[in-house]
Design a protein around this motif. Structure first.
Motif, PDB file in Angstrom:
ATOM      1  N   TYR A 285       0.777  -1.267   0.043  1.00  0.00           N
ATOM      2  CA  TYR A 285       0.092  -0.041   0.081  1.00  0.00           C
ATOM      3  C   TYR A 285       0.760   1.209  -0.099  1.00  0.00           C
ATOM      4  O   TYR A 285       1.358   1.900  -0.975  1.00  0.00           O
ATOM      5  N   ASN A 286       1.529   1.637   0.967  1.00  0.00           N
ATOM      6  CA  ASN A 286       2.359   2.815   1.282  1.00  0.00           C
ATOM      7  C   ASN A 286       3.674   2.501   1.245  1.00  0.00           C
ATOM      8  O   ASN A 286       4.579   3.400   1.433  1.00  0.00           O
TER       9      ASN A 286
ATOM     10  N   ASP B  23      -3.975  10.725   5.392  1.00  0.00           N
ATOM     11  CA  ASP B  23      -4.089   9.787   4.246  1.00  0.00           C
ATOM     12  C   ASP B  23      -3.166  10.092   3.295  1.00  0.00           C
ATOM     13  O   ASP B  23      -3.427  11.098   2.534  1.00  0.00           O
TER      14      ASP B  23
ATOM     15  N   SER C 284      -3.135   8.861   0.278  1.00  0.00           N
ATOM     16  CA  SER C 284      -3.665   8.458  -0.962  1.00  0.00           C
ATOM     17  C   SER C 284      -3.258   9.477  -2.010  1.00  0.00           C
ATOM     18  O   SER C 284      -3.068   8.919  -3.239  1.00  0.00           O
ATOM     19  N   SER C 285      -3.153  10.753  -1.977  1.00  0.00           N
ATOM     20  CA  SER C 285      -2.824  11.624  -2.779  1.00  0.00           C
ATOM     21  C   SER C 285      -1.405  11.617  -2.937  1.00  0.00           C
ATOM     22  O   SER C 285      -1.097  11.995  -4.447  1.00  0.00           O
TER      23      SER C 285
ATOM     24  N   LEU D 228       0.643   8.836  -2.965  1.00  0.00           N
ATOM     25  CA  LEU D 228       0.694   7.541  -3.440  1.00  0.00           C
ATOM     26  C   LEU D 228       0.132   7.620  -5.224  1.00  0.00           C
ATOM     27  O   LEU D 228       0.690   7.021  -6.131  1.00  0.00           O
ATOM     28  N   ARG D 229      -0.933   8.605  -5.416  1.00  0.00           N
ATOM     29  CA  ARG D 229      -1.284   8.765  -6.649  1.00  0.00           C
ATOM     30  C   ARG D 229      -0.340   9.519  -7.357  1.00  0.00           C
ATOM     31  O   ARG D 229       0.056   9.159  -8.697  1.00  0.00           O
TER      32      ARG D 229
ATOM     33  N   ALA E 134      -4.617  13.354  -9.661  1.00  0.00           N
ATOM     34  CA  ALA E 134      -5.671  13.386  -8.410  1.00  0.00           C
ATOM     35  C   ALA E 134      -6.974  13.557  -9.182  1.00  0.00           C
ATOM     36  O   ALA E 134      -7.319  14.191 -10.091  1.00  0.00           O
TER      37      ALA E 134
END
Length: 140
Positions: free
Chosen positions: A43-44, A127, A129-130, A132-133, A140
């Motif tokens: 994941y990260n 978080d 997520s941004s 990692l994207r 995004a």
């Protein structure tokens, strides 16, 4: 004279948001424990600067890994709460992953525990997520 928790936190965040690693080092205790998120395989773990580090040298090395991958654009302290030896800062960052050219925006929380005017315990929450994207090259 020992700095108060507020003075330490304010100095730390000022050094951090201005990119002054030498000044930031002055706010870290020799026995600081630095928890920059918890790596989750698959994941990260594409964020090689995250993990648990001990001592200023390891902390600064992890920041160098981050800065090798990311061009920091804006980083600012949005809010600061201090009570006793605990300080919690909320920060906003807008940066670009160098390899992909993709930008990301993130708000994160840093929790600091201060002893004798230096940070002894530091943990960051967000978080990712941004980030990692952006690492994956996806807008995004």
């Amino acid at each position: 004279m020992t700095r108060t928790t507020r003075e330490t936190a304010t100095g730390w965040f000022s050094a951090l948001t201005s990119g002054d690693a030498d000044r930031a080092r002055e706010y870290l205790a020799d026995d600081v424990e630095w928890v920059n998120y918890t790596p989750v395989p698959g994941y990260n773990d594409r964020m090689p600067w995250i993990g648990t580090y001990h001592g200023p040298a390891q902390v600064l090395d992890s920041l160098k890994v981050f800065l090798a991958m990311v061009e920091v654009g804006t980083e600012e302290l949005v809010d600061l709460v201090v009570e006793g030896d605990l300080a919690i800062g909320i920060l906003y960052e807008k940066s670009v992953v160098k390899e992909t050219g993709q930008s990301f925006e993130v708000e994160f929380v840093q929790r600091l525990r201060v002893r004798d005017g230096r940070i002894v315990d530091w943990k960051s929450y967000t978080d990712p997520s941004s980030i990692l994207r952006a690492i994956d090259g996806r807008a995004a």
